[in-house]
Every structure is written in structure tokens, then in C-alpha cells.
Design a protein around this motif. Structure first.
Motif, mmCIF file in Angstrom:
data_model
loop_
_atom_site.group_PDB
_atom_site.id
_atom_site.type_symbol
_atom_site.label_atom_id
_atom_site.label_comp_id
_atom_site.label_asym_id
_atom_site.label_seq_id
_atom_site.Cartn_x
_atom_site.Cartn_y
_atom_site.Cartn_z
ATOM 1 N N UNK A 1 115.060 -8.763 40.877
ATOM 2 C CA UNK A 1 113.873 -8.614 40.025
ATOM 3 C C UNK A 1 113.930 -7.869 38.824
ATOM 4 N N UNK A 2 114.922 -6.851 38.937
ATOM 5 C CA UNK A 2 115.376 -6.101 37.902
ATOM 6 C C UNK A 2 116.753 -5.478 37.824
ATOM 7 N N UNK A 3 117.273 -4.785 36.789
ATOM 8 C CA UNK A 3 118.415 -4.309 36.755
ATOM 9 C C UNK A 3 118.464 -2.755 37.244
ATOM 10 N N UNK A 4 119.949 -2.291 37.698
ATOM 11 C CA UNK A 4 119.557 -1.085 38.364
ATOM 12 C C UNK A 4 119.165 0.115 37.122
ATOM 13 N N UNK A 5 119.759 -0.236 35.959
ATOM 14 C CA UNK A 5 119.218 0.735 35.052
ATOM 15 C C UNK A 5 117.796 0.698 34.685
ATOM 16 N N UNK A 6 117.105 -0.212 34.867
ATOM 17 C CA UNK A 6 115.471 -0.635 34.742
ATOM 18 C C UNK A 6 114.808 0.249 35.528
ATOM 19 N N UNK A 7 115.272 0.618 36.919
ATOM 20 C CA UNK A 7 114.663 1.617 37.642
ATOM 21 C C UNK A 7 114.492 2.737 37.270
ATOM 22 N N UNK A 8 115.384 3.417 36.588
ATOM 23 C CA UNK A 8 115.668 4.451 35.769
ATOM 24 C C UNK A 8 114.127 4.618 34.768
ATOM 25 N N UNK A 9 114.348 3.645 34.119
ATOM 26 C CA UNK A 9 113.243 3.288 33.013
ATOM 27 C C UNK A 9 111.447 3.510 33.778
ATOM 28 N N UNK A 10 111.710 3.005 34.946
ATOM 29 C CA UNK A 10 110.258 2.988 35.651
ATOM 30 C C UNK A 10 110.132 4.122 36.243
#
Length: 451
Positions: A277-286
Motif C-alpha cells: 500500500x505504501x513505501x517504508x518512508x511514506x509511513x514517516x510522512x503519515x
């Protein structure tokens, strides 16, 4: 003379006559709390104490602490559960629904709007620069959370051992987060049984045992309401990510002890590696988005649901799929809080304390310190390095030790610099989360435009 009671800071205060709010006043006050509840659960719990106990005098210290202790035992967002509990105490089920929803809805609206902006414009220089800075600042915030919770939770050698074991199990053995939490709770119960003879249970005077049949009916109603979207999604939108969102976040709702920080690494791993659903770095964005919005930090799960629905929308418009995904993630996450309060609080109100429950809670809290430390290292590696690869340390049958290994040539110097500056702002100058994130976001924009 008015009786003495103890406030949440341990000081003695004199009780005052309690007031009973109207339903309209309850709506007004919790709408205000929902819009002002920045800073995570500690700040939110303190805000509700100041307004409901000190300013409005709706409940006294003992009742507030009793409700808080119960909510800390539950999976899910404890601050939202506490709001629901207070509303239930004041106006029954109707008051609990109002307080619980108003605590969440302002932040949910903001996070959905920001998630839509992120999903559509994240490649633009402006948005990419902003989130570049926010991701680096979140590292300092997570480290601060490890230190803050550790000081409170790790007061004995037993609890320090639990924290170390939890970190080892997650970082080196990659054991499932729910298994770590349940094992910690069991260890706490066993430790309480071995060290002291029996549990102490104190009954609250003036309470009446609720009819068992009625409480079973209440429990069944809320469980049915919680799960009712699932068959509809399977029948109507099977080609989208929406059924998987409902199933996955319903499971998360049952094991999210310790709040968003504790479960985030597990969610990021499954959402990125299993569902894509998303990339690991994108969880930080969230997480950075959730830090800037009011309401529970676990609203970051709605961000994950939005990206999942947006990117696997099937025949739906991507933005419609994203909106539904975010709402379904919130539904699966927050409806169980109403289950635990409305079905369990009438019984919990009859108990003043149970030593075994307290032992389980303290053990879980200790393990959560290790969980958050694992999260901090996992996030740090993915922010400060462009490339992180798994490295096997040892393999003996079923026992496999491994750890993430950064590629040192991929070090992101600007990200490291912003993370260090954010840590200085938090630890040296004691700036709040909001100011730190704003400053880091501006630095991220400057880096993007200059480099």
C-alpha cells in the motif's frame, strides 16, 4: 470541611461540589477538546483533566483516575477511550458516543484532507520538501517518547528486563508485535503471582451490578456495528483494497496496546511488505501529518487507509477510494473503543483496584518502551539512509537473528542535519511538537529548493 483527594500530580487538593452538565454543554466542551487535542495522549489526558476535573468540576479526581487506569489497560487510543468514559459517566451511552466522536472527528477531517493532498501532490517540489523536513523531525519526537515513557515505566529491574526483551524480540528476531505484547502481559501476571500472595479488589460503594443479559446485548450490538462494513465491501467492492483495510485494521484494533508509536512499526511493515500500500518512508510522512493534527496519534492509520484505497481503488475514482479507505480504517480502529467502554465500564466502576490487572498493565507499558525503541531505530535508518538492506547474523534451525543494515554510501546528510537540529529544539530549548515540526518543514523546503 470538604474531603481531600489526590490529583494526577500527587498533590493534595480539596474537593468541591460537582456540577452536572447539560447535553449541549457536553457537546460544546468536547468539540473544543477535539479541536485542541494536539501533542499526543499525555497532553490530551492532561487537557481533559484540566477542563473536566479542574475547570468544569464534572467528575472528581478519584473517578477520573479510575477511568484512566481502565482505559490504559485496553487496546486502542486511551485518550479517546477516556473521553468516551467521561461522556458515559455524565450522560450515559449517548454522552459517551458524543464525547468519543467529537474527540476524533476534527482530527479525522484534517488527516483525510492532508492525505488527499499528499497522495496527489507528493512529487511536487513544495510538498516533497515539506515532508522531507517533517520526516527528519519525527525522529526526534519518537526518541523523546522513548525517554519519557521509559522514565515512567522502567522503575524496577523486572520492567527494564521486559523492555530489553521486547526490543530484542522485535529488532533481532522480527517476532509479531501482538505476541510480544501478550507475552509481556503474561509475564506481568506471573511476576505478580510469584512475588505477592493475592489480588486486592476494592468495591466502589453505591454501585449496582449491571444485568448480565443487558451487557451481553450491548457487547453484541457494538461488535456487529464494528464488523458490518466487511460483508458489504466483499460483495460490492471486492476488487479494491477496502475489504483488506477493514480486516487488517480490525485486527490492529485488538492489539494496539501502547498507542500509535507502539504499533506503527508493525503496521508499516505489513502495509509496505505484504499489501504494498505504501513505501517504508511514506509511513514517516503519515506520522508527521498525524503529529500536526488534533486528536489521537493513531489517526495515522487513516492516512495508511487513504493511500491503500487511493492506490488500489479498482473501478472507483482514486480520491473516492482513498476517502473510503481512510474512513474504513478509522471505523475499524475507533468503534472497538465504544465496545470496551459501554460493555466493560459498568463492571469496572464497581472495582477500585485489582493488583493483577495493574501488574499486566505495567508489564505491557514496560514492553512498549522496547517497542518504541525498535520503531525509533527502524525509522532512523529509513530517513537517514536511502538504502537499507536486511543482514543475517545467525541461523540455528528456527532461531534466526537478523537486523537491518544501512548502506553507508547512501547517507542523507541534510536529513541527518535536520533530525539533529530537531532534537536540539526539543531537548535543549524544550520547544513544543508543533513549533519543531514547522521549523523542520521550513528547513526541508529550503533544502529542496537549494539542492
Amino acid at each position: 470541611m470538604p474531603a481531600k483527594s489526590t490529583d494526577i500530580h500527587g498533590s493534595k487538593v480539596f474537593s468541591v461540589p460537582l456540577s452536572s452538565p447539560s447535553l449541549a454543554e457536553l457537546v460544546s466542551v468536547f468539540a473544543r477538546i477535539g479541536c485542541l487535542s494536539f501533542g499526543g495522549p499525555a497532553a490530551q489526558i492532561a487537557l481533559m483533566h484540566r477542563i473536566c476535573v479542574e475547570e468544569k468540576r464534572w467528575i472528581d479526581e478519584d473517578r477520573y483516575l479510575h477511568a484512566l487506569n481502565y482505559c490504559m489497560l485496553l487496546p486502542g487510543p486511551e485518550a479517546q477511550q477516556l473521553a468516551t468514559y467521561i461522556g458515559w459517566l455524565l450522560h450515559g451511552v449517548r454522552g459517551g458516543i458524543i464525547a468519543g466522536l467529537l474527540f476524533v472527528l476534527p482530527g479525522l477531517a484534517v488527516i483525510l484532507g492532508l492525505s488527499a493532498t499528499y497522495a496527489v501532490y507528493q512529487e511536487a517540489t513544495l510538498v516533497a520538501g515539506l515532508f522531507f523536513g517533517l520526516k527528519a523531525a519525527v525522529l526526534a519526537i519518537v526518541v523523546e517518547a522513548v525517554i519519557r515513557i521509559g522514565k515512567r515505566a522502567l522503575k524496577t529491574s523486572f520492567h527494564r528486563s521486559l523492555a530489553a526483551a521486547a526490543f530484542f524480540a522485535l529488532f533481532f528476531l522480527s517476532l509479531p508485535f501482538p505476541l510480544v505484547v501478550l507475552t509481556a502481559a503474561l509475564a506481568g501476571l506471573i511476576h505478580a503471582r510469584v512475588t505477592k500472595p493475592a489480588a486486592t479488589v476494592i468495591m466502589v460503594e453505591g454501585t449496582v451490578r449491571p444485568p448480565l443479559a443487558r451487557q451481553i446485548a450491548v457487547f453484541a450490538f457494538w461488535i456487529l456495528l464494528w464488523l458490518v462494513p466487511l460483508p458489504i465491501l466483499w460483495l460490492v467492492l471486492p476488487q479494491t483494497a477496502l475489504p483488506d483495510i477493514q480486516v487488517f485494521f480490525s485486527k490492529m484494533a485488538l492489539v494496539t496496546f501502547g498507542g500509535a508509536y507502539a504499533v506503527l512499526a508493525y503496521v508499516a511493515q505489513v502495509a509496505a511488505d505484504h499489501y504494498a500500500w505504501l513505501k517504508p518512508g511514506e509511513m514517516l510522512d503519515g506520522l508527521a501529518l498525524a503529529e500536526t493534527t488534533p486528536g489521537p496519534l493513531v489517526l495515522v492509520l487513516s492516512y495508511v487507509g487513504f493511500l491503500a484505497g487511493f492506490r488500489q481503488s479498482g473501478a472507483l475514482d482514486p480520491l473516492v477510494g482513498g476517502l473510503l479507505g481512510g474512513l474504513i480504517a478509522a471505523w475499524a480502529t475507533f468503534i472497538p473503543s465504544f465496545v470496551w467502554i459501554f460493555a466493560g465500564a459498568p463492571y469496572i466502576e464497581r472495582l477500585r483496584g485489582n493488583r493483577f490487572l495493574s501488574a499486566a498493565l505495567s508489564a505491557i507499558t514496560a514492553a512498549v518502551v522496547g517497542v518504541i525503541l525498535n520503531l525509533a531505530i527502524w525509522f532512523a535508518l529509513h530517513v537517514v539512509f536511502h538504502t537499507v538492506e536486511p543482514a543475517s547474523l545467525l541461523s540455528l534451525g528456527w532461531l534466526r537473528l537478523s537486523m537491518p543494515q544501512p548502506v553507508w554510501a547512501s547517507l542523507d546528510v541534510p536529513a541527518l542535519a535536520i533530525a539533529v537540529l530537531s532534537a536540539v529544539m526539543i531537548f535543549r530549548f524544550h520547544l513544543g511538537v508543533g513549533k519543531t515540526l514547522i521549523a523542520a518543514g521550513m528547513l526541508g523546503l529550503a533544502v529542496r529548493f537549494l539542492l
